[in-house]
Write an enzyme that holds these catalytic residues in place. Structure first.
Site, PDB file in Angstrom:
ATOM      1  CD  GLN A 107      -2.781   1.340   2.380  1.00 45.24           C
ATOM      2  OE1 GLN A 107      -2.267   1.579   3.462  1.00 45.24           O
ATOM      3  NE2 GLN A 107      -4.092   1.221   2.229  1.00 45.24           N
ATOM      4  CE1 TYR A 192      -2.249   9.712   7.104  1.00 49.73           C
ATOM      5  CE2 TYR A 192      -3.420   7.787   6.302  1.00 49.73           C
ATOM      6  CZ  TYR A 192      -2.777   8.463   7.323  1.00 49.73           C
ATOM      7  OH  TYR A 192      -2.674   7.891   8.572  1.00 49.73           O
TER       8      TYR A 192
HETATM    9  C1  LIG Z   1      -3.556  -0.702  14.056  1.00 52.28           C
HETATM   10  C2  LIG Z   1      -4.249  -0.286  12.792  1.00 52.28           C
HETATM   11  C3  LIG Z   1      -3.530   0.341  11.783  1.00 52.28           C
HETATM   12  C4  LIG Z   1      -4.154   0.683  10.577  1.00 52.28           C
HETATM   13  N1  LIG Z   1      -3.408   1.224   9.567  1.00 52.28           N
HETATM   14  C5  LIG Z   1      -3.951   1.368   8.329  1.00 52.28           C
HETATM   15  C6  LIG Z   1      -3.133   1.720   7.226  1.00 52.28           C
HETATM   16  O1  LIG Z   1      -1.916   1.891   7.347  1.00 52.28           O
HETATM   17  N2  LIG Z   1      -3.731   1.843   6.016  1.00 52.28           N
HETATM   18  C7  LIG Z   1      -5.078   1.630   5.838  1.00 52.28           C
HETATM   19  O2  LIG Z   1      -5.566   1.747   4.717  1.00 52.28           O
HETATM   20  N3  LIG Z   1      -5.880   1.300   6.873  1.00 52.28           N
HETATM   21  C8  LIG Z   1      -5.334   1.131   8.100  1.00 52.28           C
HETATM   22  N4  LIG Z   1      -6.138   0.711   9.145  1.00 52.28           N
HETATM   23  C9  LIG Z   1      -7.573   0.426   8.909  1.00 52.28           C
HETATM   24  C10 LIG Z   1      -7.792  -1.065   8.666  1.00 52.28           C
HETATM   25  O3  LIG Z   1      -7.166  -1.461   7.455  1.00 52.28           O
HETATM   26  C11 LIG Z   1      -9.285  -1.436   8.620  1.00 52.28           C
HETATM   27  O4  LIG Z   1      -9.911  -0.676   7.610  1.00 52.28           O
HETATM   28  C12 LIG Z   1     -10.037  -1.164   9.926  1.00 52.28           C
HETATM   29  O5  LIG Z   1      -9.234  -1.455  11.045  1.00 52.28           O
HETATM   30  C13 LIG Z   1     -11.324  -1.983   9.998  1.00 52.28           C
HETATM   31  O6  LIG Z   1     -11.058  -3.365  10.050  1.00 52.28           O
HETATM   32  P1  LIG Z   1     -11.201  -4.222  11.418  1.00 52.28           P
HETATM   33  O7  LIG Z   1     -12.528  -3.881  12.012  1.00 52.28           O
HETATM   34  O8  LIG Z   1     -11.119  -5.651  10.997  1.00 52.28           O
HETATM   35  O9  LIG Z   1     -10.088  -3.812  12.324  1.00 52.28           O
HETATM   36  C14 LIG Z   1      -5.537   0.415  10.394  1.00 52.28           C
HETATM   37  C15 LIG Z   1      -6.263  -0.188  11.419  1.00 52.28           C
HETATM   38  C16 LIG Z   1      -5.637  -0.555  12.605  1.00 52.28           C
HETATM   39  C17 LIG Z   1      -6.436  -1.235  13.688  1.00 52.28           C
END
Ligand SMILES: Cc1cc2nc3c(=O)[nH]c(=O)nc-3n(C[C@H](O)[C@H](O)[C@H](O)COP(=O)(O)O)c2cc1C
Length: 392
Positions: A107, A192
């Site tokens: 990404q 971003y």
């Molecule tokens: C610790 C953490 C870091 C994340 N960093 C990114 C990232 O770098 N890029 C991105 O597109 N989404 C990022 N997200 C969002 C996740 O990709 C995802 O959309 C979101 O956590 C929902 O999924 P979940 O409910 O399974 O956690 C991050 C989420 C978490 C929890």
């Protein structure tokens, strides 16, 4: 184990072929997560090699959001992709994932104004479409992340330098090919840089990159076209988060902006997939209309339960999905879900700490040691509790 298998998750375990020939063995991706475990210069660490290899059974792995330039970095110890050293470090990651039979996508991102570390690296200001600062009282969306508040006042990019920033995305895509990635995802959301250009509140430009929807989308599309030119459209995906007003982004023209954008994506035929995050995925009209308008594969996610995702795959509402937090604590999440095994809970206090703890030390399921295979509050084996556990 078959008698413990939760009913209804089967649609998540059918293979999916993406344009270009990449076949996902299941519909469960490990979503992109910033985890700040790289070396200080952005070179991926051996710990990262181990982390991604441990999770290779995901249908598709996403890396951390990875900056394409020094000024595009917003987090200390975030991995980067703008030097040969970075690419060589990533190559160890992709080799390890491929050796385990997995697939991994890089990404690529530029944080733009979401930055307060520049003065630690070089005495230069972050950049943005316009000199619009994130308010000092802006809520930090992450815990424990080593960043320093308040945000800096960004410098507005000159018209002539905007194509050079798009070139940085192109360079990252070239390095991704060299590093052996299965694709790149353009991070066009979450407040971003690309999202800043798309917005009405951070983009106050009066040149060809500001004003109309067409002008505000120009930078995103220039980035996309340059990245596509590197290795074809089937190597490229893009992530959008319509309505997600994080980092003080205002989303006040969603239907107009995103219908134009999807139309433009459709003109770039053969993209790998469109990645969408919606807080209200199950009920969102905007999601439904974007899904309908886009001529290609859709990865959609919105913190739903596994069973809901399975039903959406079965109905054709989405092609594949994924989890982020559940993958922090369950390196073997697809196997655990499939077999109805208990799910470990992540400790969010170690999400952004700088070592193996909370990163590579979560156990896989070991039938000889069920107790030791589950971290955090213990879950029951029945399907309800299992699915409940995922809604963390
Ligand atoms: C610790 C953490 C870091 C994340 N960093 C990114 C990232 O770098 N890029 C991105 O597109 N989404 C990022 N997200 C969002 C996740 O990709 C995802 O959309 C979101 O956590 C929902 O999924 P979940 O409910 O399974 O956690 C991050 C989420 C978490 C929890």
């Amino acid at each position: 184990m078959n008698d413990m298998k939760p009913m209804g998750l089967e649609p998540l375990y059918t293979p999916l072929q993406l344009p270009g020939g990449l076949t996902l063995p299941n519909r469960i991706a490990m979503l992109p997560m910033t985890r700040v475990r790289a070396e200080i210069d952005g070179t991926p660490s051996d710990l990262m090699v181990e982390f991604f290899a441990q999770r290779a059974s995901a249908g598709l792995l996403f890396t951390d959001s990875t900056p394409v330039s020094a000024v595009g970095r917003g987090f200390l110890n975030a991995p980067a992709m703008f030097t040969t050293e970075h690419a060589l470090g990533w190559r160890k990651v992709t080799d390890a994932v491929h050796a385990k039979g997995g697939r991994i996508i890089l990404q690529i991102n530029h944080v733009g104004r979401v930055n307060n570390l520049q003065f630690l690296q070089r005495n230069i200001a972050p950049v943005a479409p316009s000199a619009v600062r994130i308010p000092r009282n802006s809520r930090m969306i992450t815990i424990n992340i080593p960043r320093i508040t308040p945000y800096e006042m960004p410098r507005a990019l000159e018209t002539e330098e905007i194509p050079l920033v798009a070139d940085e995305f192109e360079r990252a895509a070239r390095l991704a090919v060299f590093a052996g990635f299965d694709g790149v995802e353009v991070h066009a959301d979450s407040g971003y840089l690309i999202h800043q250009f798309l917005s009405t509140n951070v983009n106050q430009r009066t040149d060809r990159y500001g004003g109309s929807v067409q002008n505000r989308a120009r930078f995103a599309l220039e980035v996309l076209d340059k990245v596509i030119a590197v290795n074809g459209p089937e190597y490229v995906s893009i992530k959008l988060t319509p309505g997600f007003q994080v980092h003080n982004i205002e989303e006040d023209d969603i239907p107009e902006k995103y219908s134009y954008f999807i139309d433009q994506l459709n003109q770039r035929k053969g993209l790998s997939f469109l990645h969408l995050y919606f807080g209200d995925l199950a009920s969102s009209e905007v999601f439904r209309s974007m899904r309908q308008q886009f001529n290609g594969r859709v990865l959609a996610e919105g913190s739903l339960k596994a069973l809901q995702y399975a039903q959406m795959v079965a109905s054709g509402a989405l092609d594949f999905t994924g989890f982020a937090r559940a993958f922090i604590s369950n390196p073997d999440l697809p196997e655990r879900l499939r077999a109805g095994l208990p799910i470990s809970q992540p400790d969010m206090n170690t999400t952004y700490s700088l070592g193996a703890e909370g990163y590579t030390d979560y156990p896989k399921w070991n039938a000889a040691d069920p107790e030791g295979s589950v971290v955090g509050p213990k879950q029951h084996d029945d399907a309800d509790a299992l699915l409940q556990a995922l809604n963390i």
